[in-house]
Each structure stands twice: as structure tokens, then as C-alpha cells.
Design a protein around this motif. Sequence first.
Motif, short mmCIF file in Angstrom:
data_model
loop_
_atom_site.label_atom_id
_atom_site.label_comp_id
_atom_site.label_asym_id
_atom_site.label_seq_id
_atom_site.Cartn_x
_atom_site.Cartn_y
_atom_site.Cartn_z
N SER A 65 -2.01 36.12 52.74
CA SER A 65 -3.21 35.53 53.33
C SER A 65 -4.24 36.59 53.65
CB SER A 65 -2.83 34.76 54.60
OG SER A 65 -3.99 34.23 55.23
N THR A 112 -5.98 37.89 50.30
CA THR A 112 -6.99 37.01 49.70
C THR A 112 -8.23 36.93 50.57
OG1 THR A 112 -6.01 35.02 50.72
CG2 THR A 112 -5.21 35.68 48.54
N THR A 113 -8.05 36.96 51.89
CA THR A 113 -9.20 36.96 52.80
C THR A 113 -10.01 38.24 52.64
OG1 THR A 113 -8.03 35.57 54.40
CG2 THR A 113 -9.93 36.81 55.21
N GLN A 146 -10.12 40.18 49.98
CA GLN A 146 -10.78 40.16 48.67
C GLN A 146 -12.09 39.38 48.73
OE1 GLN A 146 -7.63 40.41 44.96
NE2 GLN A 146 -8.07 38.44 45.84
N ARG A 147 -12.03 38.23 49.36
CA ARG A 147 -13.22 37.40 49.43
C ARG A 147 -14.30 38.08 50.27
NH1 ARG A 147 -13.64 31.40 52.19
NH2 ARG A 147 -15.76 30.91 51.47
N THR A 196 -12.67 35.30 43.70
CA THR A 196 -11.98 35.56 44.96
C THR A 196 -12.07 34.38 45.91
OG1 THR A 196 -13.96 36.67 45.82
CG2 THR A 196 -12.26 38.06 44.80
N THR A 197 -13.16 33.63 45.83
CA THR A 197 -13.28 32.44 46.67
C THR A 197 -12.26 31.40 46.25
OG1 THR A 197 -15.65 32.80 47.06
CG2 THR A 197 -14.81 30.57 47.38
N ASP A 256 -8.81 32.50 47.39
CA ASP A 256 -8.62 32.40 48.84
C ASP A 256 -8.57 30.95 49.31
OD1 ASP A 256 -8.42 33.61 51.46
OD2 ASP A 256 -10.47 32.93 51.81
N GLN A 257 -9.37 30.08 48.70
CA GLN A 257 -9.48 28.71 49.19
C GLN A 257 -8.57 27.73 48.47
OE1 GLN A 257 -13.68 27.70 49.02
NE2 GLN A 257 -14.07 28.65 51.02
N GLN A 303 -4.28 30.48 47.25
CA GLN A 303 -3.48 30.92 48.41
C GLN A 303 -2.96 29.75 49.25
OE1 GLN A 303 -4.29 30.93 51.94
NE2 GLN A 303 -2.29 31.87 52.34
N SER A 352 -4.03 33.65 40.08
CA SER A 352 -4.98 34.71 40.42
C SER A 352 -5.45 35.44 39.16
CB SER A 352 -4.33 35.70 41.39
OG SER A 352 -3.97 35.06 42.60
#
Length: 265
Positions: free
Chosen positions: A65, A68-69, A71-72, A99-100, A103-104, A107, A221
Motif C-alpha cells: 500500500s 503504490t501511494t 508511486q502515485r 500509477t493512479t 494505486d486505485q 492495489q 502493474s
Amino acid sequence: MSFWNNTKKTVAKAGSGLRGVGGASGSALSASDPEFNEQEQRFRNLERRAMRLLQETKDYRGSISGMTTAQRALATNLTAFLLDVQRPQDYQAAYRQATTHIDQTSQPQFDEVYVKTVLEPMAQYCGFLPEFNKAIKKRKGLHDDLDKARRVLAKEQAKAAEDPMAVERAEMDVQYAESAYNTLNSALIREIPKLINSRVYVVDPCFEAFVKSQLQFFNDSLQQMDSVTRYVPQESGPNDDRILNERVEGVMNQVRGLSICSMNV
């Protein structure tokens, strides 16, 4: 997993027939039970390793988590960092979109599967450990009760002529105490190995689910990052890294040449 439920019932019932509860006292009874001592040591080793594994499964979930956060956030700040000197570039938009999505979408999907198939089964297994700790603690209390009952019996036997009925009551108390202690002691000796052996049937499917969910997440990913690769020059030879480093170093030399950087203030 009926043996766990049986252990709870055994703990709850143990000692219910005692007429009195005494304070803690020293005794060699525990030390003279090598079979229980061996099983308790095995349980302590299991408990330590199981709790560590559970913590690591939680940490891994948090690391995915967090990655990915991060990265965004990096993609967002990359555009903001260059916004005043150039218009947003295609690679910036593509990376931010990728990346969005990771993450959204990717993930959260991974997290849902991971929690259900890895984290929750491990947490449920570790949730039985406190029940065994309670049983071991209860055994110690019953052990102390038995010690007290035996001391009372010895005192009553010493003055048996004064009250023969008191000796009979004390003997019954010892019988109750011995029964309660032996019942729980036997249950622990019998069921700790079952708890230890059952870990295989928890860890094996959890590990399989972990690998599959991990593979799915990284495949998703990779598909998203593939949309960014077309904006990155393809490698054409073994000197690509050297050329890139030389370009970066050339820019750094220009920065070092600025007057402020050479003032040593």
C-alpha cells in the motif's frame, strides 16, 4: 478444529469441583512432569514464530500500500516540479495515469484477496494461541490448589482424633483438585501437538494464495507500466547506461558552474 473448542471447555470446567482456592505455593509437581514441560516449550516456540509471521504478513500488506501511494505521489509531484518550465510531457501523463490505476484499482484488488486468503487465516490461527496461554495459566492455578489441598489434608491427618470428618472432607478436596489438575494437564499434553501440527494446513494454502495474489498484482502493474515504456528510448547497446550517466553528469557540471554553487558561503 474441534480440539480447540474442547480445550476451551476443559479450561472452563477444570476446578469447578474445588471447595476452595488457595494462594500460590512452591512445588516440584510441575518440574516432575517432563512431558508437559516439553510440550510447553514447543508451544512457546510456535507462539513466537507464529506471531512474528503474522506481523510480517501485516507489514507486507502495508508495504504494498505504501509503495503504490508513494508511486502515485511521485508522479503527481514530477509534473508539478516541471510545470513552470515546460508543458506536461506525454511520459508524465502516462506515468501518472499508470500509477493512479495501480494505486486505485490494482492495489485494492490485491488487498482484498490478500486479506481474505492470507492475513485473516493467519490471524485466526494466532487467535487460538491466547486460549492455550489461558489453559497453561489455569493449570498453574490448579497446581497451586492441589498443593493447598494436600497441605490441609496433612494438617487434618495430624489431628485426626479431634475431627475424623475433617479428614474425610480434606481427602475429598484433594481428589477434586487432582482430578481437575490431571484433566487439564492431560488435555494440554494431548492438544498442544495438534495445534502445532495444524499449522501446516494453514500456512500451505495461505502461501499458495500469497504467491498467486502477488503474481496477479505485479502482472497488472506491469501491464500499466507498459503504457509508459513507449516514451522511454529503447536500449540499443551495452553503452546506454554510460551515455545516460554522461548526460546527467553534464547537467550536474553546468549546475556546479553557477556562481552561487562556487561561493562556498
